[in-house]
Design a protein around this motif. Structure first.
Motif, short mmCIF file in Angstrom:
data_model
loop_
_atom_site.label_atom_id
_atom_site.label_comp_id
_atom_site.label_asym_id
_atom_site.label_seq_id
_atom_site.Cartn_x
_atom_site.Cartn_y
_atom_site.Cartn_z
N ASP A 72 -7.46 7.58 2.41
CA ASP A 72 -7.75 7.00 3.85
C ASP A 72 -6.67 5.96 4.02
O ASP A 72 -6.54 4.77 3.10
CB ASP A 72 -9.22 6.69 4.18
N VAL A 73 -6.25 5.97 5.38
CA VAL A 73 -5.32 4.88 5.46
C VAL A 73 -5.84 4.38 6.90
O VAL A 73 -6.01 4.89 7.67
CB VAL A 73 -4.01 5.07 5.67
N THR A 74 -6.24 3.05 6.94
CA THR A 74 -6.78 2.34 8.06
C THR A 74 -5.69 1.11 8.26
O THR A 74 -5.34 0.45 7.47
CB THR A 74 -8.00 1.74 8.13
N VAL A 75 -5.83 0.54 9.60
CA VAL A 75 -5.10 -0.51 9.77
C VAL A 75 -6.28 -1.61 10.02
O VAL A 75 -6.93 -1.38 11.00
CB VAL A 75 -4.16 -0.36 11.10
N THR A 76 -6.26 -2.74 9.39
CA THR A 76 -7.41 -3.68 9.47
C THR A 76 -6.94 -4.96 9.33
O THR A 76 -6.09 -5.40 8.50
CB THR A 76 -8.44 -3.49 8.37
N ASN A 77 -7.03 -5.90 10.49
CA ASN A 77 -6.47 -7.14 10.65
C ASN A 77 -4.93 -7.41 10.31
O ASN A 77 -4.53 -8.21 9.28
CB ASN A 77 -7.27 -8.24 9.54
N GLY A 78 -4.41 -6.49 10.98
CA GLY A 78 -2.79 -6.47 10.80
C GLY A 78 -2.30 -6.09 9.32
O GLY A 78 -1.08 -6.15 9.10
N ARG A 79 -3.17 -5.28 8.69
CA ARG A 79 -2.48 -4.85 7.42
C ARG A 79 -3.01 -3.40 7.23
O ARG A 79 -3.94 -2.86 7.85
CB ARG A 79 -3.18 -5.62 6.31
N ASP A 80 -2.13 -2.54 6.51
CA ASP A 80 -2.57 -1.24 6.02
C ASP A 80 -3.28 -1.15 4.86
O ASP A 80 -3.19 -1.97 3.95
CB ASP A 80 -1.23 -0.70 5.87
N VAL A 127 2.97 8.30 1.88
CA VAL A 127 2.47 8.08 0.65
C VAL A 127 2.63 9.31 -0.28
O VAL A 127 2.44 10.49 0.18
CB VAL A 127 0.79 8.01 0.93
N ARG A 128 3.12 9.28 -1.44
CA ARG A 128 3.48 10.37 -2.33
C ARG A 128 2.67 10.31 -3.58
O ARG A 128 2.63 9.17 -4.30
CB ARG A 128 4.90 10.22 -2.46
N LEU A 129 2.21 11.29 -4.14
CA LEU A 129 1.67 11.56 -5.18
C LEU A 129 2.10 12.29 -6.38
O LEU A 129 2.61 13.36 -5.81
CB LEU A 129 0.15 12.05 -5.16
N GLN A 130 2.26 12.10 -7.57
CA GLN A 130 3.06 12.85 -8.49
C GLN A 130 2.39 12.74 -10.11
O GLN A 130 2.10 11.67 -10.22
CB GLN A 130 4.26 12.14 -8.76
N PRO A 131 1.81 13.91 -10.37
CA PRO A 131 1.29 13.94 -11.65
C PRO A 131 2.00 13.23 -12.93
O PRO A 131 3.21 13.50 -12.93
CB PRO A 131 0.91 15.14 -12.12
N GLY A 132 1.46 12.47 -13.42
CA GLY A 132 2.41 11.85 -14.81
C GLY A 132 1.57 11.94 -16.02
O GLY A 132 0.36 12.31 -16.13
N PRO A 133 2.16 11.58 -17.34
CA PRO A 133 1.49 11.80 -18.43
C PRO A 133 0.33 10.82 -18.80
O PRO A 133 -0.52 11.13 -19.50
CB PRO A 133 2.72 11.21 -19.62
N TYR A 134 0.17 9.60 -17.86
CA TYR A 134 -1.09 8.85 -18.00
C TYR A 134 -2.00 8.73 -16.99
O TYR A 134 -2.73 8.07 -16.71
CB TYR A 134 -0.57 7.21 -18.49
N GLY A 135 -1.51 9.80 -15.80
CA GLY A 135 -2.34 9.90 -14.62
C GLY A 135 -1.29 10.05 -13.55
O GLY A 135 -0.41 10.56 -13.72
N ALA A 136 -2.08 9.86 -12.46
CA ALA A 136 -1.27 10.34 -11.17
C ALA A 136 -0.51 9.08 -10.80
O ALA A 136 -1.02 7.69 -10.92
CB ALA A 136 -2.20 10.57 -10.01
N GLU A 137 0.90 9.26 -10.24
CA GLU A 137 1.48 8.14 -9.88
C GLU A 137 1.70 8.12 -8.43
O GLU A 137 1.77 9.19 -7.79
CB GLU A 137 2.88 8.17 -10.39
N LEU A 138 1.54 6.88 -7.80
CA LEU A 138 1.44 6.87 -6.30
C LEU A 138 2.82 6.05 -5.84
O LEU A 138 2.91 5.04 -6.49
CB LEU A 138 0.13 6.19 -5.95
#
Ligand SMILES: [Zn+2]
Length: 443
Positions: A145-153, A195-206
């Motif tokens: 989820d992405v929200t904008v809170t206090n001027g930040r993502d 936001v992009r997800l990619q499976p990698g050898p040690y887990g998912a890369e974000l």
């Protein structure tokens, strides 16, 4: 009678030190995909392994000071008391079989109890005659989820168990041990564009796009991690904090001579030192600013945040030599973060809290601060005694920390000086100059 008994105790000690205090039998230990070695200090059937490679293989955050080891997985923290392997087998057995068991220090290495940690983190543990295994269950990413809170993502990632995020670079994170489908999400956050997800050898890369120039912060909640992106993180680091601790206070008078009290002398000098530094633009705090009782724990909390920490006292022992004394502590007992990152935050008792954001001042810097104090006292004609002492507050102050005894309350010259307000100002000038020299004008 007394002699005979002490002799038999002595014999017993000799036997213990001569015999093998503990024997170690090594076994292969498979952690995640890596092979380490498990040992059995004392052969009580409780397996231990070397801390750092173990923490690394499990993707755990790792902190250590002289008294404890802390391992972190997401919002979970495991705290183990740390002790050197004792000579006594009985005492070793107590340490190893306690709940929680102790982490053990063995010739510069730190050993951790494998089974206890695996269980506490919800990892699978299996042991056989030939090998031991710690299996990390795969975690699933349940939602972003992405929200904008206090001027930040704020990017919120939910998992089915606690997970550590490892920052690989700007806008690039590894979700360790997490299985996630490849995918991309277009966003219209304040800073994040997608936001992009990619499976990698040690887990998912974000991969976070659009975060260039904006440092990110991560905070952990149970089975959840939030990455904050925005202006708060981009603020310049806070200026150095000077904490001055006038010892004692309130019902605790400190050293006394007639109606002259240590608590009053050190309060006057501390306040004046703080005033001088504040007027020159430094950020200064006192552990107490009036005559009140402050516990050592409250003082330690402030000491832990200080870049420069000065605790002021008066020697109250009739045999104390005259003149000022300076105590520092740079021994192994001093709290020293071993591994930390500015982008980490761990859940602690309800809220989330950044921990260990400051690195300890190197022993040579502490020494430089003490030498500077000594030189400034010398300029007003006072020669200083120096000492190392593992005092509670000094152990807990990772910055440049010193405990200064201005003089002895039983010495006539010292007492006259410490109770005279012009001389109190001279002490304050000495202390303020030493702090300023140490900080090199950085405000
Ligand atoms: Zn004192």
């Amino acid at each position: 009678m007394v002699l005979k008994r002490s002799l038999s105790v002595w014999l017993c000690l000799v036997i213990l030190t001569l015999g093998p205090a503990f024997a170690q039998e090594a076994k292969p230990l498979l952690v995640g995909g890596e092979t380490l070695e498990a040992v059995y200090p004392g052969n009580f059937g409780v397996s231990y392994t070397e801390a750092k490679p173990f923490a690394q293989a499990l993707g755990l955050a790792y902190w250590q000071d002289d008294a404890r080891v802390i391992l972190g997985l997401g919002s979970l923290q495991i705290r183990l008391p740390l002790a050197s392997i004792p000579k006594s087998r009985t005492y070793l057995k107590t340490l190893v079989t306690k709940n929680p068991p102790h982490a053990l220090r063995d010739r510069g290495k730190i050993l951790l109890p494998v089974r206890y940690i695996a269980k506490a983190l919800g990892f699978a543990y299996s042991g056989s005659d030939s090998s031991l295994k710690v299996i990390i269950p795969e975690a699933n990413l349940r939602g972003i989820d992405v929200t904008v809170t206090n001027g930040r993502d704020v990017l919120s990632l939910k998992f089915n168990r606690n997970v550590n995020l490892v920052r690989m670079g700007q806008g690039h994170w590894l979700l360790l041990g997490v299985r996630a489908e490849e995918g991309m999400r277009y966003l219209s956050g304040l800073y994040l564009t997608d936001v992009r997800l990619q499976p990698g050898p040690y887990g998912a890369e974000l991969y976070l796009d659009g975060v260039e120039g904006w440092p990110e912060e991560v905070a952990y909640y149970p089975q959840e991690a939030r990455i904050f992106v925005g202006q708060k993180a981009s603020k310049p680091p806070e200026p150095p904090l000077i904490v001055i601790d006038p010892g004692h206070g309130g019902s605790d008078l400190g050293a006394t001579y007639g109606n002259l009290y240590e608590k009053d002398i050190v309060l006057k000098v501390a306040r004046e030192t703080a005033d001088i530094l504040a007027r020159r633009g430094y950020r200064v705090r006192l552990t107490r600013s009036r005559d009140e009782t402050r516990s050592i724990y409250e003082r330690a909390q402030l000491a832990a945040k200080a870049d420069v920490f000065l605790s002021l006292h008066v020697a109250g022992d009739p045999v104390s030599p005259p003149g000022p004394s300076i105590y520092t502590y740079t021994g192994a007992g001093r709290a020293t973060p071993v591994f930390t990152s500015k982008s980490r935050a761990l859940l602690a008792g309800g809220g989330y809290k950044k921990i260990l954001l400051r690195y300890a001042a190197a022993p040579s810097r502490v020494e430089a601060f003490a030498r500077g104090l000594e030189a400034e006292f010398g300029r007003i004609g006072l020669s200083v005694r120096r000492g190392q002492s593992p005092l509670y507050l000094l152990e807990r102050a990772p910055g440049a920390a010193a405990l200064v005894e201005l003089g002895s309350i039983y010495n006539n010259t010292d007492r006259a000086r410490m109770s005279n307000s012009a001389q109190q100002s001279a002490y304050a000038q000495v202390l303020a100059r030493a702090v300023e020299n140490y900080l090199g004008g950085v405000k």
